[in-house]
Design a protein around this motif. Structure first.
Motif, PDB file in Angstrom:
ATOM      1  N   PRO A  36      -2.614 -15.999  -0.549  1.00  0.00           N
ATOM      2  CA  PRO A  36      -2.564 -14.891   0.413  1.00  0.00           C
ATOM      3  C   PRO A  36      -1.309 -14.029   0.225  1.00  0.00           C
ATOM      4  O   PRO A  36      -0.251 -14.514  -0.180  1.00  0.00           O
ATOM      5  N   LEU A  37      -1.461 -12.788   0.553  1.00  0.00           N
ATOM      6  CA  LEU A  37      -0.358 -11.837   0.496  1.00  0.00           C
ATOM      7  C   LEU A  37       0.726 -12.244   1.490  1.00  0.00           C
ATOM      8  O   LEU A  37       0.426 -12.602   2.629  1.00  0.00           O
ATOM      9  N   ARG A  38       1.959 -12.214   1.062  1.00  0.00           N
ATOM     10  CA  ARG A  38       3.086 -12.549   1.938  1.00  0.00           C
ATOM     11  C   ARG A  38       3.513 -11.288   2.683  1.00  0.00           C
ATOM     12  O   ARG A  38       4.152 -10.410   2.124  1.00  0.00           O
ATOM     13  N   LEU A  39       3.134 -11.216   3.943  1.00  0.00           N
ATOM     14  CA  LEU A  39       3.370 -10.004   4.715  1.00  0.00           C
ATOM     15  C   LEU A  39       4.857  -9.707   4.896  1.00  0.00           C
ATOM     16  O   LEU A  39       5.244  -8.554   5.026  1.00  0.00           O
ATOM     17  N   TRP A  71      -1.809  -2.510   1.339  1.00  0.00           N
ATOM     18  CA  TRP A  71      -0.961  -2.547   2.533  1.00  0.00           C
ATOM     19  C   TRP A  71       0.065  -1.423   2.517  1.00  0.00           C
ATOM     20  O   TRP A  71       0.297  -0.769   3.537  1.00  0.00           O
ATOM     21  N   VAL A  72       0.703  -1.208   1.368  1.00  0.00           N
ATOM     22  CA  VAL A  72       1.696  -0.125   1.255  1.00  0.00           C
ATOM     23  C   VAL A  72       1.030   1.206   1.550  1.00  0.00           C
ATOM     24  O   VAL A  72       1.561   2.036   2.300  1.00  0.00           O
ATOM     25  N   GLU A  74      -1.642   1.835   3.341  1.00  0.00           N
ATOM     26  CA  GLU A  74      -2.006   1.961   4.750  1.00  0.00           C
ATOM     27  C   GLU A  74      -0.780   2.135   5.650  1.00  0.00           C
ATOM     28  O   GLU A  74      -0.809   2.917   6.595  1.00  0.00           O
ATOM     29  N   LYS A  75       0.303   1.401   5.358  1.00  0.00           N
ATOM     30  CA  LYS A  75       1.497   1.476   6.208  1.00  0.00           C
ATOM     31  C   LYS A  75       2.266   2.772   6.022  1.00  0.00           C
ATOM     32  O   LYS A  75       2.862   3.278   6.955  1.00  0.00           O
ATOM     33  N   LEU A  76       2.292   3.296   4.789  1.00  0.00           N
ATOM     34  CA  LEU A  76       3.142   4.448   4.486  1.00  0.00           C
ATOM     35  C   LEU A  76       2.367   5.719   4.175  1.00  0.00           C
ATOM     36  O   LEU A  76       2.955   6.736   3.847  1.00  0.00           O
ATOM     37  N   TRP A  77       1.058   5.674   4.266  1.00  0.00           N
ATOM     38  CA  TRP A  77       0.212   6.834   4.054  1.00  0.00           C
ATOM     39  C   TRP A  77       0.361   7.445   2.667  1.00  0.00           C
ATOM     40  O   TRP A  77       0.413   8.652   2.512  1.00  0.00           O
ATOM     41  N   PHE A  78       0.449   6.584   1.647  1.00  0.00           N
ATOM     42  CA  PHE A  78       0.456   7.091   0.283  1.00  0.00           C
ATOM     43  C   PHE A  78      -0.965   7.422  -0.124  1.00  0.00           C
ATOM     44  O   PHE A  78      -1.910   6.726   0.241  1.00  0.00           O
ATOM     45  N   PHE A  79      -1.131   8.482  -0.884  1.00  0.00           N
ATOM     46  CA  PHE A  79      -2.452   8.846  -1.390  1.00  0.00           C
ATOM     47  C   PHE A  79      -2.789   7.980  -2.594  1.00  0.00           C
ATOM     48  O   PHE A  79      -1.915   7.495  -3.302  1.00  0.00           O
ATOM     49  N   SER A  80      -4.082   7.785  -2.841  1.00  0.00           N
ATOM     50  CA  SER A  80      -4.507   6.871  -3.897  1.00  0.00           C
ATOM     51  C   SER A  80      -4.006   7.281  -5.278  1.00  0.00           C
ATOM     52  O   SER A  80      -3.806   6.437  -6.133  1.00  0.00           O
TER      53      SER A  80
END
Length: 128
Positions: A36-39, A71-72, A74-80
């Motif tokens: 699992p990803l380490r949050l 996660w990055v 979604e959290k920081l609103w980076f475009f794909s």
């Protein structure tokens, strides 16, 4: 400029040979359940990106399923088009593509990125 964030869990970087590629191709669909990803690591990376005001392309090396970059994003609103996941396993790259993460499937030795095209490199290596 490339900044490398290392999150090592023992050992050294391993050469990604065919047997390792085959291993990750086999477990790609269940990888996130197995590891699992380490949050806490994601939060540290996101905080670093915010504090340093990093914009532009972010590349995550050897985290094929794209979970960290998802996660990055979604959290920081980076475009794909600003994020890229690099992995040696074709199946891991397919898993990342399912999350709308751009991927580059290649070996470490053959990896080629355009000079000055990456603003942040994340090297999230764990020995399992």
């Amino acid at each position: 400029m490339i900044i490398i964030l290392a999150n090592l869990v023992g050992g050294k970087f391993q050469n990604r040979d065919m047997s390792l590629k085959q291993h990750y191709n086999t477990i790609a669909k269940s990888y996130e359940l197995l590891h699992p990803l380490r949050l806490e690591a994601v939060d540290k990376i996101c905080n670093f990106i915010k504090e340093q005001n990093i914009t532009g392309k972010i590349v995550d090396f050897w985290w094929g399923t794209g979970a960290l970059l998802q996660w990055v994003q979604e959290k920081l609103w980076f475009f794909s088009d600003q994020i890229l996941s690099v992995d040696v396993s074709n199946q891991m790259c397919l898993e990342a593509n399912r999350k709308w993460i751009n991927t580059l499937c290649n070996t470490y030795e053959d990896l080629s990125l355009e000079t000055n095209s990456v603003n942040l490199g994340i090297f999230h290596e764990s020995i399992h």
